[in-house]
Design a protein around this motif. Structure first.
Motif, PDB file in Angstrom:
ATOM      1  N   HIS A   1       6.123   5.177  12.132  1.00 49.65           N
ATOM      2  CA  HIS A   1       6.666   5.039  10.786  1.00 49.65           C
ATOM      3  C   HIS A   1       8.048   4.404  10.908  1.00 49.65           C
ATOM      4  O   HIS A   1       8.921   4.981  11.558  1.00 49.65           O
ATOM      5  N   ASP A   2       8.240   3.249  10.274  1.00 46.87           N
ATOM      6  CA  ASP A   2       9.572   2.649  10.281  1.00 46.87           C
ATOM      7  C   ASP A   2      10.152   2.692   8.875  1.00 46.87           C
ATOM      8  O   ASP A   2       9.477   3.084   7.925  1.00 46.87           O
ATOM      9  N   SER A   3      11.407   2.305   8.743  1.00 48.35           N
ATOM     10  CA  SER A   3      12.073   2.395   7.449  1.00 48.35           C
ATOM     11  C   SER A   3      12.663   1.065   7.014  1.00 48.35           C
ATOM     12  O   SER A   3      13.561   1.019   6.191  1.00 48.35           O
TER      13      SER A   3
ATOM     14  N   GLU B   1       1.236   1.763   3.864  1.00 39.45           N
ATOM     15  CA  GLU B   1       2.483   1.770   3.101  1.00 39.45           C
ATOM     16  C   GLU B   1       3.296   3.027   3.371  1.00 39.45           C
ATOM     17  O   GLU B   1       2.764   4.090   3.659  1.00 39.45           O
ATOM     18  N   ARG B   2       4.588   2.846   3.238  1.00 36.00           N
ATOM     19  CA  ARG B   2       5.559   3.935   3.327  1.00 36.00           C
ATOM     20  C   ARG B   2       6.764   3.463   2.520  1.00 36.00           C
ATOM     21  O   ARG B   2       7.053   2.276   2.491  1.00 36.00           O
ATOM     22  N   ASP B   3       7.468   4.359   1.884  1.00 34.44           N
ATOM     23  CA  ASP B   3       8.608   3.942   1.081  1.00 34.44           C
ATOM     24  C   ASP B   3       9.859   4.650   1.574  1.00 34.44           C
ATOM     25  O   ASP B   3       9.974   5.873   1.397  1.00 34.44           O
ATOM     26  N   PRO B   4      10.789   3.981   2.218  1.00 40.14           N
ATOM     27  CA  PRO B   4      10.748   2.559   2.550  1.00 40.14           C
ATOM     28  C   PRO B   4       9.995   2.320   3.853  1.00 40.14           C
ATOM     29  O   PRO B   4       9.802   3.232   4.634  1.00 40.14           O
ATOM     30  N   GLY B   5       9.598   1.093   4.073  1.00 40.86           N
ATOM     31  CA  GLY B   5       9.009   0.698   5.345  1.00 40.86           C
ATOM     32  C   GLY B   5       7.507   0.647   5.358  1.00 40.86           C
ATOM     33  O   GLY B   5       6.864   0.389   4.345  1.00 40.86           O
ATOM     34  N   LYS B   6       6.959   0.925   6.546  1.00 44.76           N
ATOM     35  CA  LYS B   6       5.515   0.857   6.748  1.00 44.76           C
ATOM     36  C   LYS B   6       5.117   1.794   7.880  1.00 44.76           C
ATOM     37  O   LYS B   6       5.957   2.301   8.610  1.00 44.76           O
TER      38      LYS B   6
END
Length: 139
Positions: free
Chosen positions: A84-86, A124-129
């Motif tokens: 998981h990145d931001s 998806e990730r918020d923020p990032g992916k």
């Protein structure tokens, strides 16, 4: 009626934006696999962890932030690795370059992940992916 696989084991760690984090993520994964006595392609798993962590550090982690490594082993015998990145940017699957130049220092990481893992993708990730890959465990 098909039952969903149950999680047998999970582990998670956070790493700072630091070059040493790739080594630490690899060692964290090695220890988890040993503790879980998972019969798996350990070298392939560790190489994929290295590549995903390196990509996060180079492309997905802004200064002052870090990435999270999540490992999960389910009852169906699937090991899932998530990084998981931001970082900001569009959410899409990173495209491995088909033929990196022989002199290029990069461009092969996702090719390796695609070749070694049974599945891989991005979420998806918020923020990032979240960039993930999966391996089928034997035994």
């Amino acid at each position: 009626m098909n039952a969903q696989p149950q999680l047998l084991h999970t582990r998670e760690a956070f790493y700072r934006r630091d070059r040493r984090s790739v080594h630490l993520a690899r060692e964290f994964t090695r220890e988890a696999l040993a503790d879980w006595t998972a019969v798996i392609r350990t070298d392939d798993v560790l190489l994929c962890v290295s590549e995903l962590a390196t990509n996060a550090l180079l492309h997905g982690v802004p200064p002052g932030r870090g990435f999270r490594l999540h490992l999960a082993l389910d009852s169906a015998g699937v090991l899932r690795i998530e990084v998981h990145d931001s970082g900001p940017g569009e959410i899409h699957a990173p495209e491995p370059s088909p033929e990196p130049s022989p002199e290029a220092e990069g461009g092969r990481g996702l090719l390796l992940v695609a070749a070694l893992a049974d599945k891989w993708g991005v979420g998806e990730r918020d923020p990032g992916k979240i960039v993930w890959c999966e391996f089928e465990v034997r035994g």
